[in-house]
Design an enzyme around this catalytic site. Structure first.
Site, PDB file in Angstrom:
ATOM      1  N   LEU C 239      -9.847   3.202  -0.827  1.00 23.73           N
ATOM      2  CA  LEU C 239      -9.460   3.703  -2.158  1.00 23.73           C
ATOM      3  C   LEU C 239      -7.973   4.090  -2.265  1.00 23.73           C
ATOM      4  O   LEU C 239      -7.477   4.884  -1.469  1.00 23.73           O
ATOM      5  CB  LEU C 239     -10.325   4.925  -2.507  1.00 23.73           C
ATOM      6  CG  LEU C 239     -10.131   5.489  -3.921  1.00 23.73           C
ATOM      7  CD1 LEU C 239     -10.609   4.521  -4.980  1.00 23.73           C
ATOM      8  CD2 LEU C 239     -10.826   6.826  -4.062  1.00 23.73           C
ATOM      9  N   ASP C 240      -7.293   3.555  -3.252  1.00 18.75           N
ATOM     10  CA  ASP C 240      -5.886   3.878  -3.543  1.00 18.75           C
ATOM     11  C   ASP C 240      -4.951   3.555  -2.377  1.00 18.75           C
ATOM     12  O   ASP C 240      -3.839   4.101  -2.297  1.00 18.75           O
ATOM     13  CB  ASP C 240      -5.708   5.358  -3.948  1.00 18.75           C
ATOM     14  CG  ASP C 240      -6.438   5.696  -5.246  1.00 18.75           C
ATOM     15  OD1 ASP C 240      -6.640   4.773  -6.068  1.00 18.75           O
ATOM     16  OD2 ASP C 240      -6.803   6.863  -5.443  1.00 18.75           O
ATOM     17  N   ALA C 241      -5.400   2.695  -1.467  1.00 19.82           N
ATOM     18  CA  ALA C 241      -4.575   2.399  -0.299  1.00 19.82           C
ATOM     19  C   ALA C 241      -4.241   0.917  -0.170  1.00 19.82           C
ATOM     20  O   ALA C 241      -3.696   0.486   0.840  1.00 19.82           O
ATOM     21  CB  ALA C 241      -5.272   2.891   0.969  1.00 19.82           C
TER      22      ALA C 241
END
Lengths: 296, 296, 296, 296
Positions: C239-241
């Site tokens: 997530l978000d990476a």
């Protein structure tokens, strides 16, 4: 300090009439030598039908020196009808600074040279105020004082001619890669613009073409603009109208007086000049008409 | 150099519990004195229910000196239940710089002090490398070498304690308005963070809270961010987590190596530290919890 | 609308192990065809020893169609051990948008498609709120409502699985070049990240890696940062990476509440997503590890 | 939608000759009413000796309505020799948009009104092309087509007079707080500049004063600038020379054609107009001579 051998590069820049096969011709030439390309930039000016390129090769991958590379590349450039330049990052570039009492850009460039960040040697600083001397010499750079006659001096024009002639001679002696007007505030005579064409770099304290000429921050304050800027450009005989290398801006508001703008603008002048000069010294800039191509 | 008398100002900053009538109380007090307000900033922190203000008055319009002003204003502040500070721009501020071999911020601040742009005197530079000495002393500022033990030294911790004690004593002797870690690269012990609370200013070479800790540009390169930044903050015992004064960023791209980021980031570190320090010295900053109010 | 014939281009992107002669091989291949190169970008990742390039050629200069070009270039790519892709700007790209009630990014992209600025057709918008329908259909784009169970629903996990399966089927039917989460606010399941790998684009409302996860503007307000930002990235199971495509920031100050940041941040979210999506659709992006190369 | 009662505010703006005691007079007046100040901005124009302020008070803290507040404040303003304005955020502001086929700014403002982000109602859109109608009406806003004669029409001047008279009547009927030329591309006649003085807002697609007049992006491309911008300003009879409200810029390079600049510039035009209009509608702007004070 020259770069370590593994970082030594040959930088090739070329402009020629646009047609198909140019990249193939140049890259084929380099591949045949076994040259390792570390950077490559291309630009085609559709209107002028001119192709521009900058190629950087690892010097260690080329089986001979820069003179032999120039000799061999000359045939390629001739075939393409182009003009070119090959520089060797192992040969230290030289810069002469012209400065006056607004010394923030001067101080900034001396600092960058001191820490090794500027990819060049400052061979000398020429200033029209003796007060600059201690700081310049503290940085290990020779300082030369060339006084300019003051407004009202009856021999002012003749005095300027003499002063610029002294400067011309000193610059000629150093044969620098760049003559930088680090807020020099004197208008360069046309014959020097010509003699130093493509090497004379000026910083103007406005976002050109707005506020050319004198006291740009005061003009900006009067007009009520919301951003102020600075412009680094090649000096030409047409004042403040030469090819633009780099520009940047900062936000101001109604609370900023003209004096605040003068102070705050220094930060952007320093940065814009330092960036523009670096790109010039790294052979990243090609001039096409009155516009610059900057390969970053 | 002190400002000319017509530019001398008294700067009043106050924080107090928020309620109606605070502005009226303060401005009524100033109007009764005939004080001419040249700048005024207000901020109410809705969550904390705290009111903050910064008022600047023309010293020439106040019929007595700063000590009498402080004495009289004290009653107003007590009535409002607030804490305040009144400074006099006629009293030159003092700054101590802590520096190491990454000397771009040091050089920048020395230049700003030299040209009079920094509204303070640099009373001394303390560095952990002797190599800084010539440049510092060339700017007319005393330099003190305090060596730190190197990694691997069996007495490293004890050596650090000794070194920081020497620094503490020198700072105490100068009693400066700011202690600036101009890329000092040593972690300040908690007792010094406390002793210098609200005066210890650090520049961190990332856009905090991203990339706190060591080698932030390398962290940024690995993560593939498209902007890199710098953060000026008050140092607290919680590393890189103190109240943020100022931040800024520049654009990078896939062509920038970690080394390019280190070099290009210096430009933004210099600017962010210079701006943050200026605001601190002009009493523009109030700390509220872990956040700063910056009256610009 | 397809571009006029004279603006039709073939866009070649290639990644391969770095060695000398790659540019020569590709440009030789193109020169032999008489292909006119209109844009060319190169990048060598020194650490990974991978070379990446994007070449754009004028379709009218190639003596055959895109399929034949692919067939012939395949031999070059095989020889270089590379992976490649050739797209034809005459074939309209397709985009599916996933949206929710924070509809500013949705509205912005619909407007760019309406005026022809987005180089793609939006084939459908899938939203978890019916309220989006009138605006979407007013722009001439089909809207599909896929409700998600609300927090507290005892069958929430099963309901999410069902909802995502419906979305998966609709996306599969369109086989789009990009699936854009225009502030979708639902975490994409890992199997969809995989199925849409390299095509699923998210906009996160912070300057990543700062403030990943929920309520980033509130996190930013609490930390007291002086700039807020947005990040456009490829969605991955982490997530978000995922690899960052584009980021930008705007300045905030102590006067901005978290709600002000939410409002002001929308402007930067819109822009960052629109730029990132455009570059993706123009085949300007190559992913190398967790970083992107963006040929602009 | 009006704001909820707890968010309702009275916004007071005042300009008057500068002297001591102004803040005390105004804040004393407000304190006597028990009015809670939520925002306060002050500016003294040193050259013009004019003081400007913007005060925002919580409507719920004032023991009467806005009309009574105006009546009572009138005495304060008269005493100070000032001009003032008090607006009530509970009264919805009205905006008329003038638009043409370059519809990106129009689309952006319609979206901001749709989501409630614009603090105003768009009462109507007046356009010189029928093609705008479907999109405008889809946003629930009335559209009025006022055709302008084309170049070459023998009755062009008369036709323009007629067209502008129709527009004048429609604007007069709505009596809006702002008339926005959202890339209207027609020069406003002097009598309308006067009739709409302080309410007519234009977006010019350059960083004024650079590139006033026609085709600014083409002018920018020819000059080779490195940043392009947009300017939101009050329209006056002096074309592109009215008081500047807001400006911003984006970076371009040698690879950007004039057409690229046109496309990329739209992003900055949208933002600059939206910001400027918002500040106008929030009564954040005072005009002093040809400059604006923007209380943010």
């Amino acid at each position: 300090m020259p770069p370590p051998p593994e970082d030594r590069r040959y930088v090739i820049t070329l402009s020629c009439p646009d047609r198909t096969g140019i990249v193939a011709r140049i890259s084929g030439f380099l591949a045949d030598l076994g040259a390792w390309i570390t950077e490559a930039g291309y630009h085609a000016d559709v209107d002028a039908k001119v192709f521009c390129t900058r190629q950087v090769v690892d010097a260690a991958s080329v089986p001979f020196g820069v003179d032999e590379l120039r000799a061999r590349f000359d045939a390629v450039a001739t075939e393409l009808g182009g003009t070119y330049r090959i520089s060797d990052t192992g040969e230290r570039k030289r810069v002469v600074l012209l400065a006056t009492r607004d010394e923030h850009c001067l101080h900034d460039l001396l600092g960058r040279a001191w820490t090794g960040e500027l990819p060049a040697q400052i061979t000398r600083v020429i200033g029209n105020h003796e007060s600059l001397e201690p700081l310049v010499t503290a940085h290990g750079v020779p300082f030369h004082h060339v006084p300019f006659p003051r407004p009202g001096d009856p021999h002012r024009e003749a005095g300027k001619v003499t002063a610029f002639e002294k400067i011309r001679e000193m610059v000629a002696a150093d044969d620098p890669d760049a003559v930088v007007m680090a807020r020099f505030m004197q208008i360069l005579p046309a014959h020097l613009c010509e003699e130093w064409a493509g090497r004379a770099i000026n910083i103007h304290h406005s976002f050109l073409p707005s506020f050319a000429g004198a006291r740009p921050y005061h003009q900006a304050h009067t007009r009520g603009v919301k951003l102020i800027g600075a412009t680094c450009h090649y000096a030409t005989a047409d004042l403040d109208a030469g090819p633009i290398i780099e520009q940047d801006v900062i936000r101001v508001d109604h609370g900023d007086t003209a004096a605040d703008m003068v102070r705050r603008g220094r930060d952007i002048e320093r940065l814009v000049l330092a960036r523009g000069l670096r790109w010039h010294l790294e052979d990243r800039i090609l001039v096409q008409g009155n516009r610059t191509i900057v390969f970053r």
